[in-house]
Structures are given as structure tokens and as C-alpha cells.
Design an enzyme around this catalytic site. Sequence first.
Site, PDB file in Angstrom:
ATOM      1  N   LYS A   1       0.846  -1.201   0.000  1.00  0.00           N
ATOM      2  CA  LYS A   1       0.000   0.000   0.000  1.00  0.00           C
ATOM      3  C   LYS A   1       0.883   1.254   0.000  1.00  0.00           C
ATOM      4  CE  LYS A   1      -3.666   2.166   2.686  1.00  0.00           C
ATOM      5  NZ  LYS A   1      -4.472   2.100   3.904  1.00  0.00           N
ATOM      6  N   CYS A   2       1.995   1.195   0.706  1.00  0.00           N
ATOM      7  CA  CYS A   2       2.921   2.331   0.773  1.00  0.00           C
ATOM      8  C   CYS A   2       3.608   2.569  -0.571  1.00  0.00           C
ATOM      9  CB  CYS A   2       3.952   2.104   1.874  1.00  0.00           C
ATOM     10  SG  CYS A   2       3.217   2.000   3.508  1.00  0.00           S
ATOM     11  N   VAL A   3       3.841   1.500  -1.334  1.00  0.00           N
ATOM     12  CA  VAL A   3       4.388   1.647  -2.686  1.00  0.00           C
ATOM     13  C   VAL A   3       3.391   2.432  -3.531  1.00  0.00           C
ATOM     14  CG1 VAL A   3       4.904   0.386  -4.827  1.00  0.00           C
ATOM     15  CG2 VAL A   3       5.870  -0.390  -2.665  1.00  0.00           C
TER      16      VAL A   3
ATOM     17  N   ASN B   1       1.119   4.565  -2.609  1.00  0.00           N
ATOM     18  CA  ASN B   1       0.946   5.983  -2.259  1.00  0.00           C
ATOM     19  C   ASN B   1       2.266   6.767  -2.278  1.00  0.00           C
ATOM     20  OD1 ASN B   1       2.250   5.738   0.273  1.00  0.00           O
ATOM     21  ND2 ASN B   1       0.328   5.360   1.348  1.00  0.00           N
TER      22      ASN B   1
ATOM     23  N   SER C   1       5.080   6.272  -0.549  1.00  0.00           N
ATOM     24  CA  SER C   1       5.827   6.359   0.709  1.00  0.00           C
ATOM     25  C   SER C   1       6.955   5.339   0.795  1.00  0.00           C
ATOM     26  CB  SER C   1       4.883   6.144   1.900  1.00  0.00           C
ATOM     27  OG  SER C   1       3.881   7.118   1.907  1.00  0.00           O
TER      28      SER C   1
END
Length: 129
Positions: free
Chosen positions: A92-94, A96, A98
Site C-alpha cells: 500500500k505504501c508503494v 501511495n 511512501s
Amino acid sequence: MSMFKTIQFQPRVVTLFTHKLESSHAQNLLTALKSNHKNKINIEICQKFPTRDQLEYLAKIDKPDLMEQIPKTESLLKKAAEDPLFGSPLQKCVENGSWNKQTSLWVDWEKAVLGTTVQSLKEKWLPKN
């Protein structure tokens, strides 16, 4: 055996933060870590974003290398510890922005060293074990 001696003989923990364990960068780091026979280590695979406290500690260790992996480190350090990003799945961080999808992050918490490449592992960690 005293408590100190018991702790002394425990393997060190090296954490590999990665959003995709089967990626070549994660596999290359795992291979390099496993090939280190000098010291016993436990390799912890983490697929969640670091906590706010962990991020703060990592920034104190080596902010330039950390920012290669977590480009928004500066702004993230201003967020509250309860922010949903902390502890969220790295995939999920990839999505967005981050987390850098091109690399993984290895951390030796005890020795206070980190990096994102096999080269950094060789330069910072392997010779000092």
C-alpha cells in the site's frame, strides 16, 4: 547461566523490510545475509511500514540511506504515531509513494546500521560482524 550470558549468546536480529519478498533486490539481500556464517543472526522479514518510533530511530542512524527507501521521511516524521501509515502494508505504501519499490531496507538494530543494497550490506555490516 546468568541473564547477561544468556542474552549475550542470543542471535542478533536483522530486519529486512520489503514489499515483495520474491523481488530480486529482496532475494539478493537475503542471500547475502544468509551467507554470513561469522555470527548467528535471525533474519526477520517485515512487510509492514515501520512504526513512528522505528522511523525516528532509523532516521538517526542514517537519514540519507533511509530517504532512498522512504523518500517522504521528513514529512512522515512530523505525523502522529497513530497515523494509519505506520504499520500499514508496504505494498500500500508503494502505491501511495511512501516506499521505494525498487529496493528493500535491511536494518541491524543492535549495531545501528541500515542500507538498501547488497553493496551497502557488504560495506557497512559484513566486515564489522
